[in-house]
Enzyme design. Structure first.
Site, PDB file in Angstrom:
ATOM      1  N   SER A   1      -5.241  -7.963  -2.413  1.00 41.64           N
ATOM      2  CA  SER A   1      -6.926  -7.667  -2.468  1.00 41.64           C
ATOM      3  C   SER A   1      -6.846  -6.508  -2.511  1.00 41.64           C
ATOM      4  CB  SER A   1      -7.373  -8.363  -2.004  1.00 41.64           C
ATOM      5  OG  SER A   1      -7.751  -8.250  -1.014  1.00 41.64           O
TER       6      SER A   1
ATOM      7  N   SER B   1       9.522  -1.809   5.225  1.00 42.27           N
ATOM      8  CA  SER B   1       9.481  -0.403   5.417  1.00 42.27           C
ATOM      9  C   SER B   1      10.697   0.499   6.239  1.00 42.27           C
ATOM     10  CB  SER B   1       8.123  -0.681   6.309  1.00 42.27           C
ATOM     11  OG  SER B   1       7.423   0.727   7.127  1.00 42.27           O
TER      12      SER B   1
ATOM     13  N   TYR C   1       6.580  -4.345  14.580  1.00 40.68           N
ATOM     14  CA  TYR C   1       6.479  -4.792  13.212  1.00 40.68           C
ATOM     15  C   TYR C   1       7.310  -4.118  12.779  1.00 40.68           C
ATOM     16  CZ  TYR C   1       4.578  -2.734   8.554  1.00 40.68           C
ATOM     17  OH  TYR C   1       4.454  -2.659   7.025  1.00 40.68           O
TER      18      TYR C   1
END
Length: 254
Positions: free
Chosen positions: A16, A143, A155
């Site tokens: 979104s 990433s 992360y």
């Protein structure tokens, strides 16, 4: 309507906002039926209304990729709406940056849950549809942080794990006409990177300018740069490209 993805259904997690929203829009413009799951209920409603007004077929549902039942239900409903699930893009993500000695258990577990558990749930759920169809394209968003990045022990670990999962899926699912690849963005202009600048106490433009000086092409990434790489892997003609990680970062990464 013309496009590479006419008759195909693309299911995008975190679709979104930011990179996910651009991925959704590119698939829609190229003829795909698009299905979205995202935790941001308001943003889900907005993109659903926007694409519906443009005449694009869309299924959109608020839900979390970390909740297996919600994810599996959304896939089932998307399949019932469009008749197939041909492309999965695992884009949903979250940041909880901190140096190791400051990182809390919640910082670690939240990132692991969204990036690893969420991707695992989605891939496991979608494979049954794709195996039955003997066709599928799985594209996972990793990433450049997978190579290591200060303040991102959680992360970086999660994004490296996604690469290992992607390569394993490629080995296991290839015989069923399913490919699995990963796109690894470098520094890209999104709400998440703007939040990073806020945490650093500097304007985003200042962070972007400083970062672009370290990038060979002399600029930071845009969501459309990442979406272009995703649609490349999702193309029916990319059937011999499997288990690869494409760094979309404006220059080589070691």
């Amino acid at each position: 309507m013309t496009g590479r993805f006419i008759g195909r259904t693309a299911f995008i997690t975190g679709g979104s906002r930011g990179i996910g929203k651009e991925i959704v829009q590119q698939f829609a413009k190229e003829g795909a039926n698009v299905a979205i799951i995202d935790v941001n209920e308001q943003a889900v409603s907005e993109i659903k209304n926007d694409l519906t007004e443009q005449g694009f077929p869309i299924f959109a549902k608020a839900g979390s990729v970390t909740e297996r039942d919600q994810l599996e239900q959304a896939m089932q409903e998307a399949y019932e709406a469009f008749g197939s699930l041909d492309i999965l893009v695992n884009n949903a993500g979250v940041l909880r940056d901190n140096l190791l000695f400051k990182m809390t258990d919640d910082d670690w577990l939240t990132v692991m849950d969204v990036h690893l558990k969420g991707v695992f749930y989605a891939c496991r759920a979608v494979q049954k549809y794709m195996v039955e169809q003997h066709y599928g394209r799985i594209v996972n968003i990793s990433s450049t942080s997978a190579l290591g990045n200060r303040g991102q022990a959680n992360y970086a670990t999660a994004k490296a794990g996604i690469q290992g999962l992607t390569k394993t899926l490629a080995i296991e699912l290839g015989k069923f006409g399913i490919t699995a690849n990963a796109v690894a963005p470098g520094f890209t202009e999104t709400a998440m990177t703007k939040a990073t600048a806020d945490r650093m106490g500097i304007p985003f433009e200042e962070l972007a300018e400083a970062t672009s000086k370290q990038i060979p092409v002399g600029r930071i990434g845009k969501p459309e740069d990442i979406a272009h790489a995703v649609t490349f892997f999702a193309d029916e003609r990319s059937s011999f490209i499997n288990g690869q990680v494409l760094y979309v970062a404006g220059g080589p990464k070691n």
